[in-house]
Scaffold this motif. Structure first.
Motif, PDB file in Angstrom:
ATOM      1  N   ALA A   5      -0.781   0.851 -11.616  1.00 42.74           N
ATOM      2  CA  ALA A   5      -0.045   2.302 -11.374  1.00 42.74           C
ATOM      3  C   ALA A   5       1.521   2.071 -11.834  1.00 42.74           C
ATOM      4  O   ALA A   5       1.825   3.247 -12.676  1.00 42.74           O
ATOM      5  CB  ALA A   5      -0.161   2.620 -10.040  1.00 42.74           C
ATOM      6  N   GLN A  12      -7.342  15.723 -10.542  1.00 36.17           N
ATOM      7  CA  GLN A  12      -6.215  16.979 -11.091  1.00 36.17           C
ATOM      8  C   GLN A  12      -6.556  16.744 -12.631  1.00 36.17           C
ATOM      9  O   GLN A  12      -5.692  17.522 -13.283  1.00 36.17           O
ATOM     10  CB  GLN A  12      -4.741  16.355 -10.833  1.00 36.17           C
ATOM     11  N   ALA A  40       0.943   6.299  -6.975  1.00 38.79           N
ATOM     12  CA  ALA A  40      -0.079   7.292  -7.318  1.00 38.79           C
ATOM     13  C   ALA A  40       0.438   8.474  -7.374  1.00 38.79           C
ATOM     14  O   ALA A  40       0.363   9.341  -8.410  1.00 38.79           O
ATOM     15  CB  ALA A  40      -1.227   7.288  -6.293  1.00 38.79           C
ATOM     16  N   ARG A  41       1.358   8.979  -6.255  1.00 36.77           N
ATOM     17  CA  ARG A  41       1.702  10.410  -6.241  1.00 36.77           C
ATOM     18  C   ARG A  41       3.018  10.646  -7.523  1.00 36.77           C
ATOM     19  O   ARG A  41       2.546  11.600  -8.231  1.00 36.77           O
ATOM     20  CB  ARG A  41       2.504  10.518  -5.098  1.00 36.77           C
ATOM     21  N   GLY A  48      -4.961  -4.496  -3.791  1.00 42.14           N
ATOM     22  CA  GLY A  48      -3.698  -3.380  -3.774  1.00 42.14           C
ATOM     23  C   GLY A  48      -2.852  -3.658  -4.595  1.00 42.14           C
ATOM     24  O   GLY A  48      -2.144  -2.956  -5.452  1.00 42.14           O
ATOM     25  N   LEU A  54       2.079   1.757  -3.431  1.00 42.50           N
ATOM     26  CA  LEU A  54       0.856   2.094  -4.085  1.00 42.50           C
ATOM     27  C   LEU A  54       0.650   3.519  -3.956  1.00 42.50           C
ATOM     28  O   LEU A  54       0.417   4.384  -5.005  1.00 42.50           O
ATOM     29  CB  LEU A  54      -0.527   1.242  -3.665  1.00 42.50           C
ATOM     30  N   PHE A  59      -3.906  -2.948  -8.203  1.00 38.43           N
ATOM     31  CA  PHE A  59      -3.828  -1.529  -8.549  1.00 38.43           C
ATOM     32  C   PHE A  59      -2.543  -1.123  -8.641  1.00 38.43           C
ATOM     33  O   PHE A  59      -1.828  -0.403  -9.195  1.00 38.43           O
ATOM     34  CB  PHE A  59      -4.385  -0.492  -7.336  1.00 38.43           C
ATOM     35  N   LEU A  60      -1.484  -1.659  -7.732  1.00 42.13           N
ATOM     36  CA  LEU A  60       0.009  -1.229  -7.644  1.00 42.13           C
ATOM     37  C   LEU A  60       0.612  -1.675  -9.101  1.00 42.13           C
ATOM     38  O   LEU A  60       1.488  -0.666  -9.844  1.00 42.13           O
ATOM     39  CB  LEU A  60       0.786  -2.012  -6.524  1.00 42.13           C
ATOM     40  N   LEU A  93       0.837  -1.291   0.148  1.00 41.31           N
ATOM     41  CA  LEU A  93      -0.097   0.122   0.209  1.00 41.31           C
ATOM     42  C   LEU A  93       0.817   1.356  -0.108  1.00 41.31           C
ATOM     43  O   LEU A  93       0.582   2.172  -0.471  1.00 41.31           O
ATOM     44  CB  LEU A  93      -0.909  -0.075   1.188  1.00 41.31           C
ATOM     45  N   LEU A 145      -5.737   7.407  -4.099  1.00 41.94           N
ATOM     46  CA  LEU A 145      -4.959   6.922  -3.586  1.00 41.94           C
ATOM     47  C   LEU A 145      -3.592   7.917  -3.096  1.00 41.94           C
ATOM     48  O   LEU A 145      -3.030   7.780  -1.768  1.00 41.94           O
ATOM     49  CB  LEU A 145      -4.007   5.749  -4.336  1.00 41.94           C
ATOM     50  N   ALA A 146      -3.464   8.971  -3.739  1.00 43.90           N
ATOM     51  CA  ALA A 146      -2.619   9.667  -3.362  1.00 43.90           C
ATOM     52  C   ALA A 146      -3.278  10.825  -2.147  1.00 43.90           C
ATOM     53  O   ALA A 146      -2.466  11.635  -1.820  1.00 43.90           O
ATOM     54  CB  ALA A 146      -2.212  10.881  -4.423  1.00 43.90           C
ATOM     55  N   TYR A 156      -8.709   6.450  -9.254  1.00 42.74           N
ATOM     56  CA  TYR A 156      -8.194   5.604  -8.181  1.00 42.74           C
ATOM     57  C   TYR A 156      -6.681   6.240  -7.925  1.00 42.74           C
ATOM     58  O   TYR A 156      -6.049   6.309  -6.755  1.00 42.74           O
ATOM     59  CB  TYR A 156      -7.621   4.290  -8.640  1.00 42.74           C
ATOM     60  N   ARG A 157      -5.963   7.161  -8.710  1.00 46.50           N
ATOM     61  CA  ARG A 157      -4.879   7.869  -8.618  1.00 46.50           C
ATOM     62  C   ARG A 157      -5.142   8.852  -7.320  1.00 46.50           C
ATOM     63  O   ARG A 157      -4.482   8.869  -6.426  1.00 46.50           O
ATOM     64  CB  ARG A 157      -4.379   8.498  -9.726  1.00 46.50           C
ATOM     65  N   LEU A 204       2.717   9.158 -10.558  1.00 41.82           N
ATOM     66  CA  LEU A 204       1.852   9.061 -11.539  1.00 41.82           C
ATOM     67  C   LEU A 204       1.210  10.601 -11.761  1.00 41.82           C
ATOM     68  O   LEU A 204       1.194  11.106 -12.764  1.00 41.82           O
ATOM     69  CB  LEU A 204       0.811   8.208 -11.571  1.00 41.82           C
TER      70      LEU A 204
END
Lengths: 250, 250
Positions: free
Chosen positions: B147, B110, A148-149, B140, A144, B143-144, A141, B104-105, B100-101, A151
DNA sequence: CGCCAGGTTGATTTCGCTCAAGCAATGTGG
DNA sequence: CCACATTGCTTGAGCGAAATCAACCTGGCG
């Protein structure tokens, strides 16, 4: 030598742990979620060494065999073309983990990593990483969130590259550096220690070094900054921010 | 009406499951790692509805309250500036998960998401997502991986935006479309159904529509492609690939 | 039919690149 | 300690690719 084997092994582990995961690096890294024992075990499995500027950790196209934890130093992650033109995708400092992206995506390194300042780096192989990720979901996580950041910043960089002009991008780069490399002097002025060469600063925003140089000159002439060598004063923070804020290019 | 309440509830769940997660969408999505019961539970909590072209799902700057699963349709994720210029960051099709970005962030959206073709979308709120991610580490990790892959493509796009000229980027865009939207005719030629407008194609590679138009013309004149409206023939795949392959710009 | 949005084409401008030279700081060998 | 390479940075002149501005198609639709 009245100490037991237990104690001396603990010392070895503790010492190695401190070298692999210095406090300041650890606390800003994904690995901070691991328990002390997990960290200790991990760094016994790690391959660590010191690197000098100019060394390359991995090349674009190399198979990705694991990830690299940067205990301290400065690394540039770049893509290069045959003519020697490079684009600097990422600057890594202590606490950053390199190569996790290709490791997770299962592809080869898509950029090379070059040591810019003397660094200490620990390598964790794919097997160790895979086991750790399955054993400890929190670590996944954390990565992850990191992904995400990153990205988000990558998408912003693309947007800026195609929509914003040179001057705006240079101003933005300086403000990014401010967040990480600035010291505030007694009189309130902001002093930046530019961590990389002009070539590489240009490569970060995808422009030629000559163009960067000219733009720094005009920003200087306009009284926003004062740069000599790797020392940069921000003379007028408000106007520098204003250069970036409104995305109007007229 | 001899059926028990049990059975009819199972029918309702099953029917809703099929609408939220159509087979083709599910199998290419992160959510495929969930067990049937988890999926069933999830889609009972979901808010689903159909969208028409032109509708906006969320705007840049909106707080991110959860994620959107695209059951079917086509969505454009874009950043826009006040002048109306937009950059198309992402095209989402059935099976893609939107938002999801930022979720998660932990930041606001944005970019905004605009419906390009009639779509069916299910919303899962942050609470549900958070619980699911903790309960099921595999999700997770999925998604990882996602990402990580997207980060790779985002970095490549940045590289291409700053290093590659217009013609090369157009050729590359056509080849990307080929992978997803091409049909191969009996005579071996490749037919693309361009899914979006010229405006948006241009916005994907960060150029003006006029420049894209001119470049399509020169590629046509050179016999590489033949485009009219949203139908595009690739006449010479080898030469089209050659346009992209060597990153020399002379 | 006329309207209008999306697309194409043409003319012109401009921003950043290329190529080339100069300069300052650092290093090196005699 | 000085001649001299070397390397990184800056500046200048000219050019070129893509943007801008503007006109003109084209096709779908009320």
């Amino acid at each position: 030598m009245g100490r037991s084997a237990e104690e001396s092994r603990a010392d070895i582990v503790g010492e190695r742990l401190g070298r692999c995961f210095p406090e300041t690096a650890l606390e800003r890294s994904e690995w901070r979620v691991l328990a002390a024992e997990e960290l200790a075990e991990l760094c016994m499995k790690a391959h660590c060494r010191a690197y000098q500027p100019g060394e390359t950790i991995f090349y674009e196209g190399d198979p990705c065999r694991g990830v690299y934890f940067l205990s301290e130093g400065l690394i540039g992650v770049r893509k290069e073309d045959p003519d020697g033109n490079s684009v600097l995708l990422h600057l890594a400092t202590g606490g950053d983990t390199l190569g996790y992206r290709p490791f997770l995506a299962g592809d080869c390194h898509q950029a090379s990593a070059e040591v810019l300042k003397a660094s200490k780096i620990c390598f964790f192989d794919a097997e160790t990483m895979g086991a750790l990720l399955h054993a400890n979901p929190d670590l996944g996580l954390e990565f992850l969130r990191r992904a995400a950041r990153e990205l988000g910043t990558a998408e912003n960089r693309f947007y800026e590259a195609v929509r914003l002009d040179l001057r705006t991008r240079v101003a933005h780069l300086l403000l990014l550096f401010k967040d990480r490399y600035a010291t505030i002097e007694a009189d309130g002025r902001v002093l930046l220690d530019l961590p990389i060469s002009r070539q590489d600063m240009a490569a970060m925003i995808g422009v030629r070094a000559e163009s960067l140089s000219r733009t720094i000159r005009t920003l200087t002439d306009d009284g926003l900054i004062d740069v000599s060598g790797h020392r940069a004063w921000i003379l007028d923070m408000d106007r520098l921010i204003a250069e970036v804020a409104p995305p109007h290019l007229h």
